[in-house]
Design a protein around this motif. Structure first.
Motif, mmCIF file in Angstrom:
data_model
loop_
_atom_site.group_PDB
_atom_site.id
_atom_site.type_symbol
_atom_site.label_atom_id
_atom_site.label_comp_id
_atom_site.label_asym_id
_atom_site.label_seq_id
_atom_site.Cartn_x
_atom_site.Cartn_y
_atom_site.Cartn_z
ATOM 1 N N LEU A 238 0.833 -1.200 0.000
ATOM 2 C CA LEU A 238 0.000 0.000 0.000
ATOM 3 C C LEU A 238 0.870 1.252 0.000
ATOM 4 O O LEU A 238 0.510 2.267 -0.605
ATOM 5 C CB LEU A 238 -0.924 -0.017 1.218
ATOM 6 N N ARG A 239 2.016 1.186 0.665
ATOM 7 C CA ARG A 239 2.915 2.321 0.731
ATOM 8 C C ARG A 239 3.308 2.805 -0.661
ATOM 9 O O ARG A 239 3.392 4.002 -0.932
ATOM 10 C CB ARG A 239 4.165 1.913 1.521
ATOM 11 N N ASP A 240 3.570 1.865 -1.570
ATOM 12 C CA ASP A 240 3.965 2.233 -2.934
ATOM 13 C C ASP A 240 2.872 3.044 -3.625
ATOM 14 O O ASP A 240 3.154 4.011 -4.328
ATOM 15 C CB ASP A 240 4.268 0.981 -3.752
ATOM 16 N N LEU A 241 1.634 2.637 -3.424
ATOM 17 C CA LEU A 241 0.507 3.310 -4.071
ATOM 18 C C LEU A 241 0.291 4.703 -3.495
ATOM 19 O O LEU A 241 0.078 5.675 -4.229
ATOM 20 C CB LEU A 241 -0.764 2.471 -3.904
ATOM 21 N N ASN A 357 -4.631 2.808 -24.213
ATOM 22 C CA ASN A 357 -4.739 1.373 -24.007
ATOM 23 C C ASN A 357 -4.372 1.042 -22.566
ATOM 24 O O ASN A 357 -4.112 1.929 -21.750
ATOM 25 C CB ASN A 357 -3.859 0.616 -24.999
ATOM 26 N N LEU A 358 -4.335 -0.246 -22.256
ATOM 27 C CA LEU A 358 -4.079 -0.653 -20.879
ATOM 28 C C LEU A 358 -2.690 -0.215 -20.417
ATOM 29 O O LEU A 358 -2.509 0.136 -19.245
ATOM 30 C CB LEU A 358 -4.242 -2.165 -20.745
ATOM 31 N N LYS A 359 -1.721 -0.211 -21.318
ATOM 32 C CA LYS A 359 -0.379 0.249 -20.944
ATOM 33 C C LYS A 359 -0.394 1.716 -20.530
ATOM 34 O O LYS A 359 0.300 2.114 -19.589
ATOM 35 C CB LYS A 359 0.588 0.031 -22.106
ATOM 36 N N ASP A 360 -1.177 2.519 -21.242
ATOM 37 C CA ASP A 360 -1.294 3.932 -20.864
ATOM 38 C C ASP A 360 -1.886 4.065 -19.468
ATOM 39 O O ASP A 360 -1.449 4.897 -18.667
ATOM 40 C CB ASP A 360 -2.173 4.682 -21.870
ATOM 41 N N TYR A 361 -2.905 3.251 -19.191
ATOM 42 C CA TYR A 361 -3.523 3.288 -17.860
ATOM 43 C C TYR A 361 -2.524 2.836 -16.804
ATOM 44 O O TYR A 361 -2.387 3.473 -15.743
ATOM 45 C CB TYR A 361 -4.752 2.384 -17.846
ATOM 46 N N GLU A 362 -1.808 1.751 -17.081
ATOM 47 C CA GLU A 362 -0.860 1.221 -16.102
ATOM 48 C C GLU A 362 0.266 2.203 -15.807
ATOM 49 O O GLU A 362 0.835 2.188 -14.704
ATOM 50 C CB GLU A 362 -0.279 -0.101 -16.607
ATOM 51 N N SER A 363 0.584 3.075 -16.778
ATOM 52 C CA SER A 363 1.653 4.052 -16.554
ATOM 53 C C SER A 363 1.296 5.054 -15.463
ATOM 54 O O SER A 363 2.184 5.743 -14.934
ATOM 55 C CB SER A 363 1.948 4.806 -17.861
ATOM 56 N N MET A 364 0.025 5.143 -15.104
ATOM 57 C CA MET A 364 -0.410 6.037 -14.044
ATOM 58 C C MET A 364 -0.245 5.410 -12.664
ATOM 59 O O MET A 364 -0.515 6.054 -11.647
ATOM 60 C CB MET A 364 -1.882 6.421 -14.269
ATOM 61 N N LEU A 365 0.196 4.163 -12.614
ATOM 62 C CA LEU A 365 0.347 3.423 -11.367
ATOM 63 C C LEU A 365 1.817 3.202 -11.061
ATOM 64 O O LEU A 365 2.658 3.165 -11.971
ATOM 65 C CB LEU A 365 -0.351 2.059 -11.484
ATOM 66 N N PRO A 367 5.184 1.037 -10.367
ATOM 67 C CA PRO A 367 5.570 -0.219 -11.006
ATOM 68 C C PRO A 367 5.097 -1.466 -10.285
ATOM 69 O O PRO A 367 4.699 -2.453 -10.933
ATOM 70 C CB PRO A 367 7.105 -0.130 -11.032
ATOM 71 N N SER A 368 5.102 -1.461 -8.954
ATOM 72 C CA SER A 368 4.719 -2.664 -8.205
ATOM 73 C C SER A 368 3.234 -2.990 -8.323
ATOM 74 O O SER A 368 2.808 -4.092 -7.955
ATOM 75 C CB SER A 368 5.091 -2.503 -6.726
ATOM 76 N N TRP A 369 2.426 -2.042 -8.848
ATOM 77 C CA TRP A 369 0.984 -2.249 -8.949
ATOM 78 C C TRP A 369 0.509 -2.507 -10.380
ATOM 79 O O TRP A 369 -0.671 -2.774 -10.595
ATOM 80 C CB TRP A 369 0.237 -1.027 -8.390
ATOM 81 N N ARG A 370 1.377 -2.421 -11.351
ATOM 82 C CA ARG A 370 0.931 -2.423 -12.747
ATOM 83 C C ARG A 370 0.413 -3.769 -13.226
ATOM 84 O O ARG A 370 -0.389 -3.815 -14.152
ATOM 85 C CB ARG A 370 2.068 -1.918 -13.646
ATOM 86 N N ASN A 371 0.832 -4.840 -12.602
ATOM 87 C CA ASN A 371 0.338 -6.159 -13.003
ATOM 88 C C ASN A 371 -0.706 -6.716 -12.044
ATOM 89 O O ASN A 371 -1.059 -7.894 -12.134
ATOM 90 C CB ASN A 371 1.511 -7.140 -13.128
ATOM 91 N N TYR A 372 -1.184 -5.864 -11.150
ATOM 92 C CA TYR A 372 -2.205 -6.291 -10.182
ATOM 93 C C TYR A 372 -3.579 -6.055 -10.800
ATOM 94 O O TYR A 372 -4.045 -4.913 -10.934
ATOM 95 C CB TYR A 372 -2.026 -5.503 -8.889
ATOM 96 N N ALA A 373 -4.247 -7.124 -11.208
ATOM 97 C CA ALA A 373 -5.473 -7.014 -11.998
ATOM 98 C C ALA A 373 -6.581 -6.206 -11.329
ATOM 99 O O ALA A 373 -7.257 -5.419 -12.006
ATOM 100 C CB ALA A 373 -5.981 -8.407 -12.370
ATOM 101 N N PRO A 374 -6.852 -6.355 -10.019
ATOM 102 C CA PRO A 374 -7.975 -5.607 -9.436
ATOM 103 C C PRO A 374 -7.861 -4.092 -9.566
ATOM 104 O O PRO A 374 -8.880 -3.406 -9.632
ATOM 105 C CB PRO A 374 -7.952 -6.048 -7.963
ATOM 106 N N ILE A 375 -6.653 -3.549 -9.627
ATOM 107 C CA ILE A 375 -6.505 -2.091 -9.720
ATOM 108 C C ILE A 375 -6.800 -1.606 -11.142
ATOM 109 O O ILE A 375 -6.869 -0.392 -11.398
ATOM 110 C CB ILE A 375 -5.091 -1.659 -9.267
ATOM 111 N N GLN A 376 -7.014 -2.528 -12.069
ATOM 112 C CA GLN A 376 -7.379 -2.185 -13.449
ATOM 113 C C GLN A 376 -8.890 -2.102 -13.647
ATOM 114 O O GLN A 376 -9.358 -1.888 -14.762
ATOM 115 C CB GLN A 376 -6.800 -3.217 -14.414
#
Length: 479
Positions: A238-241, A357-365, A367-376
């Motif tokens: 959670l600290r990373d986020l 696209n999803l990569k653009d969305y993930e760039s707002m997160l 790095p440790s959260w980018r592959n965590y599906a629920p945050i998508q």
């Protein structure tokens, strides 16, 4: 409300006048505003802001006529009078285009009252049988879709009275050619406590009957959500986020929830300098309820508030008394999800609606959260057409939803069909007792300026009880 006018793709409130509100808001005088990385990271905290405490009763508080005890009793009685066997008779009211308005009203009333009469369960079960018919008109599909929404709510909340609907969900998975209806049925089977005995069989059958299920976003996200409930994946730090900046120079709000949405979430706030807002020597915080009235999954219209990133762009004024019960007395905080029209700038540095696209969305997160599906979830919810999310209060008395499961402090908060619900309580005379929206609006203005804009991130974390996540727990996670 008697006349449920909201389109099935809208999520703004548990009430049906959302589209009308949007039209009124556009014509009113509106200010549409450009709507923990490492262990050694030092948490920056803003000086204490002069945020207002929750608004409480005073002798000068005006009376809200719709909030008086007499008005509330009359409203409840009007709902109860509709629970009559003839209103649920499919021979008198067949599932046709001409009867859509009747069923829209009756199903909405059913969701509010949650009656236990056998004729209600029988009618809902018979409507769900239409999910097997591939030739439904658009009007018929809307009626069946709403029956799934309300049926899920009653099946989850009152399994003894509505246990028959679980079998109808199983039969839908077995026979319906509609991926949307099958997904709703499968989600309902997974969300019951305990999960339905035929859940695993239904999962396998869904994959078999729809071999291209991974190409259908509704089925794919539903199967992923079901698997997440069966075997939750570890949540990144959670600290990373919390220490991540989506965009420099813009405020960030976080709504931190437990996995059980019947419990309150805790919202905290960072200002435009990236410093956490404080009240005295503690983090500024406010409780919010992010629970769907129907108990639906986040990827369905009128479902739970999705996890993920929202764009904040100013406020929508509460236009008049017609919407008092739906939204309360105060302005609504305006939120956008990806792909939703109207955002002035969703992606940092890019004008307009999110069109990436999803990569653009993930760039707002981080790095440790980018592959965590629920945050998508907000990405896919927006892709599926959800929208009109808001933070708002409610002029409705919590007892209007008297049969909903409630625990702990959440008893005073009203559910929504996707929005974030703030506390707003009136006494029997119709005078305001307490409201959190002024505190929220004041904090956002103090942190982001009059024309505030920024981002909201909703996230679920493991939680041992049903109380809102304590500020001390959040502070400890950040340290």
């Amino acid at each position: 409300m008697q006349d449920h006018k909201v389109a099935v793709s809208m999520d703004a409130s548990i009430y049906p006048q959302t589209l009308k509100l949007q039209a009124k808001a556009k014509s009113a005088v509106i200010v549409w505003l450009a709507s923990l990385a490492s262990l050694c990271m030092v948490l920056r905290v803003a000086p204490a802001l002069a945020t207002k405490p929750p608004m409480r009763l005073s002798q000068t508080t005006p009376i809200e006529p719709q909030a008086t005890q007499a008005a509330r009793i009359a409203q409840k009685q009007a709902q109860l009078r509709q629970i009559r066997i003839e209103n649920y008779d499919l021979r008198q009211h067949p599932i046709t285009d001409a009867k859509e308005k009747h069923w829209r009203n009756i199903l909405w009333t059913t969701a509010i009252v949650e009656p236990q009469e056998p004729f209600v369960a029988q009618a809902l079960g018979n409507i769900l049988l239409y999910a097997r018919n591939p030739g439904l008109s658009a009007s018929q599909r809307r009626t069946v879709n709403m029956a799934f929404q309300v049926g899920t709510q009653l099946y989850l909340n009152h399994p003894n009275a509505y246990g028959n609907l679980g079998q109808k969900f199983v039969e839908t998975v077995e026979a319906s050619s509609s991926p949307g209806f099958v997904a709703m049925a499968l989600s309902g089977l997974a969300r019951s406590s305990p999960p339905h005995a035929r859940l695993q069989t239904s999962i396998a059958l869904t994959r078999q009957r729809f071999p291209q299920w991974s190409q259908n976003v509704t089925l794919r996200t539903t199967l992923a959500d079901v698997n997440e409930k069966i075997a939750p994946v570890p949540v990144p730090p959670l600290r990373d986020l919390l220490n991540w900046a989506v965009a420099p120079g813009q405020l960030q709000m976080f709504a931190i929830c437990g996995r059980d949405r019947t419990a309150l979430c805790t919202a905290i706030l960072k200002d435009r300098q990236g410093q956490f807002v404080k009240e005295g020597d503690r983090l500024w915080s406010t409780p919010l309820l992010l629970r769907s009235l129907h108990g639906l999954g986040w990827n369905f219209t009128r479902g739970d508030t999705p996890q993920g990133i929202y764009r904040i762009e100013g406020v929508v004024p509460q236009p008049d008394s017609e919407f008092f019960r739906a939204f309360g007395r105060f302005p609504l905080v305006n939120l956008y999800v990806p792909f939703e029209p109207g955002a002035k700038s969703f992606l940092p540095g890019r004008a307009g609606t999110f069109a990436g696209n999803l990569k653009d969305y993930e760039s707002m997160l981080p790095p440790s959260w980018r592959n965590y599906a629920p945050i998508q979830q907000t990405y896919w919810a927006g892709y599926l057409g959800r929208g009109l999310f808001r933070i708002h209060g409610s002029g409705e008395d919590p007892s209007f939803f008297s049969k909903l499961p409630r625990d702990g402090a959440a008893t005073l908060w009203n559910p929504t069909i996707g929005c974030l619900s703030a506390l707003e309580v009136y006494d029997k005379t119709g005078r305001l007792q307490q409201a959190d929206m002024p505190k929220i609006l004041n904090a956002l203005t103090a942190a982001g300026g009059k024309n505030f804009s920024g981002y909201l991130t909703v996230v679920e974390v493991p939680q041992a009880d049903k109380d809102a996540l304590a500020v001390e727990t959040i502070e400890a996670a950040m340290r």
